[in-house]
Write a protein that holds these residues in place. Structure first.
Motif, PDB file in Angstrom:
ATOM      1  N   LEU A   8      34.521  45.350  40.138  1.00 34.28           N
ATOM      2  CA  LEU A   8      35.094  44.171  41.151  1.00 34.28           C
ATOM      3  C   LEU A   8      35.529  43.268  39.327  1.00 34.28           C
ATOM      4  N   GLY A   9      36.775  43.296  39.521  1.00 36.14           N
ATOM      5  CA  GLY A   9      37.559  42.134  38.804  1.00 36.14           C
ATOM      6  C   GLY A   9      37.996  42.859  37.216  1.00 36.14           C
ATOM      7  N   LEU A  10      37.629  43.395  37.875  1.00 38.23           N
ATOM      8  CA  LEU A  10      37.898  44.653  36.828  1.00 38.23           C
ATOM      9  C   LEU A  10      39.098  44.853  36.571  1.00 38.23           C
ATOM     10  N   ALA A  11      40.243  45.609  35.676  1.00 40.57           N
ATOM     11  CA  ALA A  11      41.811  46.117  35.975  1.00 40.57           C
ATOM     12  C   ALA A  11      41.977  47.126  37.036  1.00 40.57           C
ATOM     13  N   ALA A  12      42.165  47.162  37.905  1.00 42.22           N
ATOM     14  CA  ALA A  12      42.429  48.530  38.554  1.00 42.22           C
ATOM     15  C   ALA A  12      43.510  49.667  38.429  1.00 42.22           C
ATOM     16  N   ASP A  13      42.921  50.369  36.996  1.00 38.25           N
ATOM     17  CA  ASP A  13      43.414  51.365  36.288  1.00 38.25           C
ATOM     18  C   ASP A  13      42.676  52.851  36.817  1.00 38.25           C
TER      19      ASP A  13
END
Ligand SMILES: [Zn+2]
Length: 432
Positions: free
Chosen positions: A373-378
């Motif tokens: 959660l909160g991390l770049a959606a890669d």
């Protein structure tokens, strides 16, 4: 503002487990991971039924040929090829023309990638000016311009004193060194692994020792300085053993290998297939097994591609004259999945770690390479059951020199998502 994206019904690698869940992405970041999420009208949807939703792959080692050899590849075509392979970030080596050995060159690659590449591109700066092995390059300025590491890949730093200075200087510059381990006084003009097959084929050999003495040297130098070093494309049984022992002693060493070293052997050179001419060379079955054991027990930290595009003319020549290297972005996951997961050696979570979380850790991206959660959606969304045959003409890379041509593989990338945008598969493609 970016549209929201909902990836439904997939098996999501979340907190190191595959769970049945949906992934909601907002503002390019992972917003929710839970079952039964519903899209609103402003949300695009990917149906991932039967698919695995994994963190995007991070490649520590590739060649984008830009600038100077853009007939082989460039930042845009390499980025598209990487995206097709599920990679969301790639680190490109500096052996371009001119080489990436100063801050403006690092900026050139970064800015071009920002404009034209669907995936993130992190340049690796040269250790020495012009990759000449004589004078240290401005590592600090390259770091400020966005370089993530330093390497003279392809042209090893033969002078141990200079390598020691580079390792010391890299620390103060905030970079780490990636060592292409090859003692060129031993590899000479060899073109294949020194051994039975090279003798049979009448080809000049490259002994394992050419790699292993340099692994030993660089590990010892790093230990002497209590600094870190990353060993590129480990290919030999002895190299794996040296690394295992070094790690046991507490040496600050990390290492990568490539799919061709754990999937193939030098049996391929008997047909004089120039796509099988790679540096370091394809080795023997005992080496292949040792590399697999190294991946399984954590001796080797990461799977990198060493994606090395060459145009038709570079390969459509006599074996001795052919260029070294194979393209790798678009086959890496499938080769790894087929060999290691279908082969019963690793779980999906373990393979994912070798292609995402652990390369992120090598780069110092703390907590990166994960679905969090909160991390770049890669993300890479893959079909674990798809069986396909590698056809060079279908590769998105400008170059078609794949050593895996004609091979049947299991596992196919269906979608690649970078910062919440679909850059491969489905409708939306193209630059970020
Ligand atoms: Zn190399």
């Amino acid at each position: 503002m970016l549209k929201k994206l909902l990836i439904q019904n997939g098996a999501v690698l979340y907190r190191k487990n595959l769970i049945a869940a949906d992934v909601l992405i907002a503002d390019g970041k992972i917003a929710r991971v839970a079952p039964g999420l519903r899209p609103d009208r402003k949300t695009d949807v990917i149906d991932a039924r039967g698919l695995l939703v994994l963190p995007g792959f991070i490649d520590l080692h590739c060649h984008l040929r830009d600038p100077g050899q853009t007939h082989k590849e460039d930042v845009a075509s390499g980025g598209r090829s990487a995206a097709a392979g599920g990679f969301t970030a790639v680190c490109c080596m500096p052996n371009t023309e001119p080489p990436i050995d100063c801050a403006p060159m690092v900026s050139y690659v970064r800015q071009k990638a920002e404009r034209e590449s669907p995936v993130k591109v992190y340049p690796i700066g040269a250790v020495t000016k012009g990759r000449g092995g004589a004078e240290l390059a401005e590592l600090g300025l390259m770091r400020e311009a966005g370089a993530v590491a330093a390497s003279d890949d392809g042209s090893p730093v033969m002078n141990a004193g200079l390598m020691r200075a580079a390792l010391e200087y890299a620390v103060s510059a905030g970079l780490f060194l990636i060592s292409h381990c090859e003692d060129t006084s031993l590899s000479g003009d060899g073109v294949a692994n020194e051994g039975y097959n090279a003798s049979l084929a009448g080809l000049k050999g490259i002994p394992r020792a050419a790699e292993e003495v340099m692994v030993a040297r660089d590990v010892l130098l790093a230990e002497t300085l209590n600094t870190r070093v990353h060993i590129a494309h480990v290919s030999t049984k002895g190299g794996v053993q040296l690394l295992r022992e070094a790690k046991r002693r507490g040496a600050r060493v990390t290492a990568e290998t490539c799919p061709h070293y754990f999937a193939l052997t030098d049996d391929l050179i008997l047909e004089y297939d120039t796509d099988a001419k790679i540096n370091p060379p394809l080795r023997e079955e005992a080496d292949r097994q040792a590399v697999i054991r190294g991946l399984a027990d954590g001796t080797i930290d990461a799977i990198a591609t060493d994606h090395a595009p060459h145009n038709f003319d570079g390969k459509n020549v006599d074996f001795n004259a052919a260029a070294f290297g194979t393209v790798g972005f678009e086959t890496a996951f499938a080769v790894a999945y087929t060999t290691l997961v279908k082969g019963g050696i690793l779980t999906v979570a373990e393979l994912s770690a070798l292609m995402s979380a652990k390369p992120a850790a090598v780069l110092g991206f703390e907590g990166g390479g994960a679905i969090r959660l909160g991390l770049a959606a890669d993300l890479a969304v893959v079909d674990p059951e798809a069986v396909w045959t590698v056809e060079p003409d279908k590769l998105l890379s400008k170059s078609k020199n794949t050593v895996f041509k004609g091979r049947e593989l299991t596992g196919k990338v269906r979608y690649t998502v970078v910062d919440g945008k679909v850059v491969y598969g489905g409708e939306a493609k193209g630059a970020r």
